[in-house]
Scaffold this active site. Structure first.
Site, short mmCIF file in Angstrom:
data_model
loop_
_atom_site.label_atom_id
_atom_site.label_comp_id
_atom_site.label_asym_id
_atom_site.label_seq_id
_atom_site.Cartn_x
_atom_site.Cartn_y
_atom_site.Cartn_z
N VAL A 103 -6.35 -4.89 15.34
CA VAL A 103 -6.34 -4.71 16.81
C VAL A 103 -7.11 -3.46 17.21
CG1 VAL A 103 -4.16 -5.95 17.07
CG2 VAL A 103 -4.11 -3.48 16.68
N ASP A 104 -7.87 -2.90 16.23
CA ASP A 104 -8.52 -1.60 16.48
C ASP A 104 -9.88 -1.71 17.16
OD1 ASP A 104 -9.02 -1.45 12.88
OD2 ASP A 104 -10.30 -2.38 14.40
N HIS A 119 -4.76 -11.18 16.73
CA HIS A 119 -3.54 -10.46 17.11
C HIS A 119 -3.76 -9.60 18.34
CE1 HIS A 119 -2.02 -10.77 12.68
NE2 HIS A 119 -1.84 -11.89 13.37
N CYS A 130 3.21 -10.13 36.12
CA CYS A 130 2.18 -10.98 36.76
C CYS A 130 1.03 -11.20 35.79
CB CYS A 130 1.70 -10.31 38.07
SG CYS A 130 0.60 -8.90 37.83
N GLY A 186 -9.15 -7.24 2.67
CA GLY A 186 -8.31 -6.14 3.12
C GLY A 186 -7.04 -6.56 3.80
N ASN A 212 -10.01 -6.88 -2.31
CA ASN A 212 -8.87 -6.00 -2.11
C ASN A 212 -8.75 -5.12 -3.35
OD1 ASN A 212 -6.20 -4.94 -1.73
ND2 ASN A 212 -5.74 -6.69 -0.40
N PRO A 213 -8.47 -3.81 -3.18
CA PRO A 213 -8.31 -2.99 -4.39
C PRO A 213 -7.09 -3.40 -5.20
CG PRO A 213 -8.27 -1.61 -2.40
CD PRO A 213 -8.32 -3.02 -1.97
N ALA A 230 -13.25 -2.58 0.45
CA ALA A 230 -14.07 -3.48 1.27
C ALA A 230 -15.46 -2.91 1.52
CB ALA A 230 -13.35 -3.74 2.60
C1 BV8 Z 1 4.26 -16.44 14.77
C2 BV8 Z 1 -0.48 -6.87 16.20
C3 BV8 Z 1 5.38 -18.33 15.58
C4 BV8 Z 1 0.53 -5.84 16.59
C5 BV8 Z 1 0.39 -7.95 14.19
C6 BV8 Z 1 10.82 -15.07 12.86
C7 BV8 Z 1 10.47 -15.53 14.13
C8 BV8 Z 1 9.16 -15.85 14.45
C9 BV8 Z 1 8.17 -15.66 13.50
C10 BV8 Z 1 8.53 -15.17 12.27
C11 BV8 Z 1 9.83 -14.90 11.91
N1 BV8 Z 1 9.86 -14.47 10.63
C12 BV8 Z 1 8.60 -14.45 10.14
C13 BV8 Z 1 7.80 -14.88 11.12
C14 BV8 Z 1 6.41 -15.00 11.09
C15 BV8 Z 1 5.84 -13.62 11.41
C16 BV8 Z 1 5.52 -12.95 10.09
O1 BV8 Z 1 4.57 -13.34 9.45
N2 BV8 Z 1 6.32 -11.95 9.69
C17 BV8 Z 1 6.07 -11.31 8.40
C18 BV8 Z 1 6.42 -9.81 8.49
C19 BV8 Z 1 6.88 -12.03 7.36
N3 BV8 Z 1 4.62 -13.87 12.17
C20 BV8 Z 1 4.65 -13.85 13.49
O2 BV8 Z 1 5.61 -13.53 14.15
C21 BV8 Z 1 3.36 -14.32 14.16
N4 BV8 Z 1 3.67 -15.30 15.13
O3 BV8 Z 1 4.54 -16.74 13.64
O4 BV8 Z 1 4.53 -17.23 15.84
C22 BV8 Z 1 5.98 -18.66 16.86
C23 BV8 Z 1 5.65 -19.87 17.47
C24 BV8 Z 1 6.25 -20.19 18.66
C25 BV8 Z 1 7.18 -19.30 19.24
C26 BV8 Z 1 7.48 -18.08 18.64
C27 BV8 Z 1 6.89 -17.75 17.42
C28 BV8 Z 1 2.67 -13.16 14.84
C29 BV8 Z 1 2.28 -12.13 13.82
C30 BV8 Z 1 1.42 -11.07 14.51
C31 BV8 Z 1 2.07 -9.71 14.35
N5 BV8 Z 1 1.17 -8.70 14.91
N6 BV8 Z 1 -0.44 -7.06 14.75
C32 BV8 Z 1 0.09 -4.47 16.14
O5 BV8 Z 1 -0.87 -4.34 15.37
O6 BV8 Z 1 0.73 -3.50 16.61
S1 BV8 Z 1 0.37 -8.17 12.54
C33 BV8 Z 1 0.00 -6.72 11.73
O7 BV8 Z 1 0.09 -7.03 10.32
C34 BV8 Z 1 -1.41 -6.22 11.89
O8 BV8 Z 1 -2.23 -7.04 12.70
C35 BV8 Z 1 -1.95 -6.27 10.47
O9 BV8 Z 1 -3.28 -6.47 10.41
C36 BV8 Z 1 -1.20 -7.45 10.00
C37 BV8 Z 1 -1.23 -7.88 8.60
O10 BV8 Z 1 -1.17 -6.79 7.77
P1 BV8 Z 1 -2.49 -6.47 6.94
O11 BV8 Z 1 -3.66 -6.51 7.85
O12 BV8 Z 1 -2.55 -7.35 5.75
O13 BV8 Z 1 -2.25 -4.97 6.58
P2 BV8 Z 1 -1.35 -4.40 5.40
O14 BV8 Z 1 -1.16 -2.95 5.68
O15 BV8 Z 1 -0.17 -5.29 5.20
O16 BV8 Z 1 -2.25 -4.58 4.09
C38 BV8 Z 1 -3.45 -3.83 3.97
C39 BV8 Z 1 -4.16 -4.40 2.77
O17 BV8 Z 1 -5.42 -3.74 2.63
C40 BV8 Z 1 -3.41 -4.19 1.46
O18 BV8 Z 1 -3.45 -5.38 0.70
C41 BV8 Z 1 -4.23 -3.09 0.76
O19 BV8 Z 1 -4.24 -3.28 -0.65
C42 BV8 Z 1 -5.60 -3.37 1.31
N7 BV8 Z 1 -6.50 -2.22 1.33
C43 BV8 Z 1 -6.20 -0.90 1.45
N8 BV8 Z 1 -7.35 -0.17 1.45
C44 BV8 Z 1 -8.38 -1.07 1.37
C45 BV8 Z 1 -7.84 -2.36 1.29
N9 BV8 Z 1 -8.60 -3.46 1.20
C46 BV8 Z 1 -9.95 -3.28 1.17
N10 BV8 Z 1 -10.53 -2.07 1.24
C47 BV8 Z 1 -9.78 -0.94 1.34
N11 BV8 Z 1 -10.38 0.26 1.40
#
Ligand code: BV8
Length: 239
Positions: A103-104, A119, A130, A186, A212-213, A230
């Site tokens: 979202v950046d 997202h 509204c 990533g 991914n690292p 990346a």
């Molecule tokens: C949905 C915006 C259905 C906000 C984000 C109960 C009820 C409803 C839904 C659920 C539920 N239980 C579970 C769910 C599903 C839920 C979900 O998945 N939960 C997870 C925690 C289990 N999902 C949802 O709720 C989604 N909606 O399912 O709707 C629905 C349908 C009808 C009615 C109602 C519901 C919505 C999910 C969206 C959440 N919003 N962001 C904000 O940013 O403030 S998600 C948030 O996590 C960010 O966007 C982020 O990008 C995203 C994913 O994380 P990653 O990007 O993977 O980041 P992370 O830190 O985890 O990992 C970083 C990686 O990079 C690592 O692997 C690391 O090794 C690697 N890395 C590090 N350095 C480097 C690198 N890679 C490359 N190069 C490097 N240098």
């Protein structure tokens, strides 16, 4: 890894339909904290506990403080080599789509146009009452109000437990099912529905690549797993 990288580079060079999915790791080299990395905590709150509608309803000031802190932090960050490489890949591949969980706004800043911010964006706000919604880059007050109806504004992002914007999922699934190559870059592959995209691509015949690292829970499903940052890997893959 070098042999795998050369193979992926050759495949990319000949492909007409590529879809790339990015997560917070792509912005890590720009100084943006990832969600689940060591630097992912804010005042001992996990982002998943604040990026939720019920948290905003109960503690709007705390949630806005979290988002205003992120907006201020990201405002000082610049795209890195990974963002620029993906913008270049878009120029090289006839049919390309970049789906980001981030979202950046850094992909757009690096020049990506065929971009789906699934997202939402830190730089968008919308009214809780509204239909007012706008791009907003200036600092916001602790509890920003809608200029139209006076109600509380909220960040223009998709919170946990909220559905994606209608149509976003349809477009992304449609493109993924047609992809010849699917890149997952990533992301910890923990958040749905994005975490299911690699399997969907594979089920429809795409060559799948993870960059991914660290390994992720679904690393085993990818045809190629390029272990590295990346910015470094994409700079070698896309020239
Ligand atoms: C949905 C915006 C259905 C906000 C984000 C109960 C009820 C409803 C839904 C659920 C539920 N239980 C579970 C769910 C599903 C839920 C979900 O998945 N939960 C997870 C925690 C289990 N999902 C949802 O709720 C989604 N909606 O399912 O709707 C629905 C349908 C009808 C009615 C109602 C519901 C919505 C999910 C969206 C959440 N919003 N962001 C904000 O940013 O403030 S998600 C948030 O996590 C960010 O966007 C982020 O990008 C995203 C994913 O994380 P990653 O990007 O993977 O980041 P992370 O830190 O985890 O990992 C970083 C990686 O990079 C690592 O692997 C690391 O090794 C690697 N890395 C590090 N350095 C480097 C690198 N890679 C490359 N190069 C490097 N240098």
């Amino acid at each position: 890894m070098q042999a795998e990288l050369e193979m992926v580079k050759a495949l990319l060079g000949g492909s007409k339909r590529v879809v790339a999915l990015t997560g917070a790791g792509v912005s890590a080299e720009s100084g943006v904290p990832t969600f689940r990395g060591r630097d992912g905590l804010w005042r001992n709150h996990r982002p998943e506990d604040l990026a939720r509608p019920d948290a905003f309803k109960a503690h709007p000031e705390l949630v806005w403080e979290f988002y205003n802190w992120r907006r201020e932090l990201v405002a000082g960050c610049k795209p890195n080599a990974a963002h620029y490489a993906l913008a270049e890949l878009e120029r090289q591949v006839p049919n390309f789509l970049l789906i980001t969980q981030n979202v950046d706004g850094l992909h757009a800043e690096a020049g990506s146009v065929k971009l789906m911010e699934m997202h939402g964006s830190l730089w968008r706000v919308r009214c809780t009452k509204c239909t007012h919604a706008r791009e907003e880059r200036d600092p916001l007050p602790p509890l920003p109000e809608c200029p139209v109806c006076g109600h509380l504004l909220r960040p223009g992002v998709v919170w946990f437990g909220e559905p994606l914007v209608p149509g976003v999922l349809k477009v992304t699934i449609d493109q993924i099912t047609k992809a010849e190559i699917f890149l997952s870059i990533g992301t910890s592959s923990l958040v749905q529905p994005a975490a299911s995209f690699p399997q969907l691509a594979k089920d429809h015949g795409a060559v799948t690549v993870e960059i991914n690292p660290d390994p992720t829970p679904i690393s085993g499903l990818f045809d190629f797993a390029l272990h590295g940052k990346a910015g470094e890997v994409l700079s070698e893959l896309i020239t």
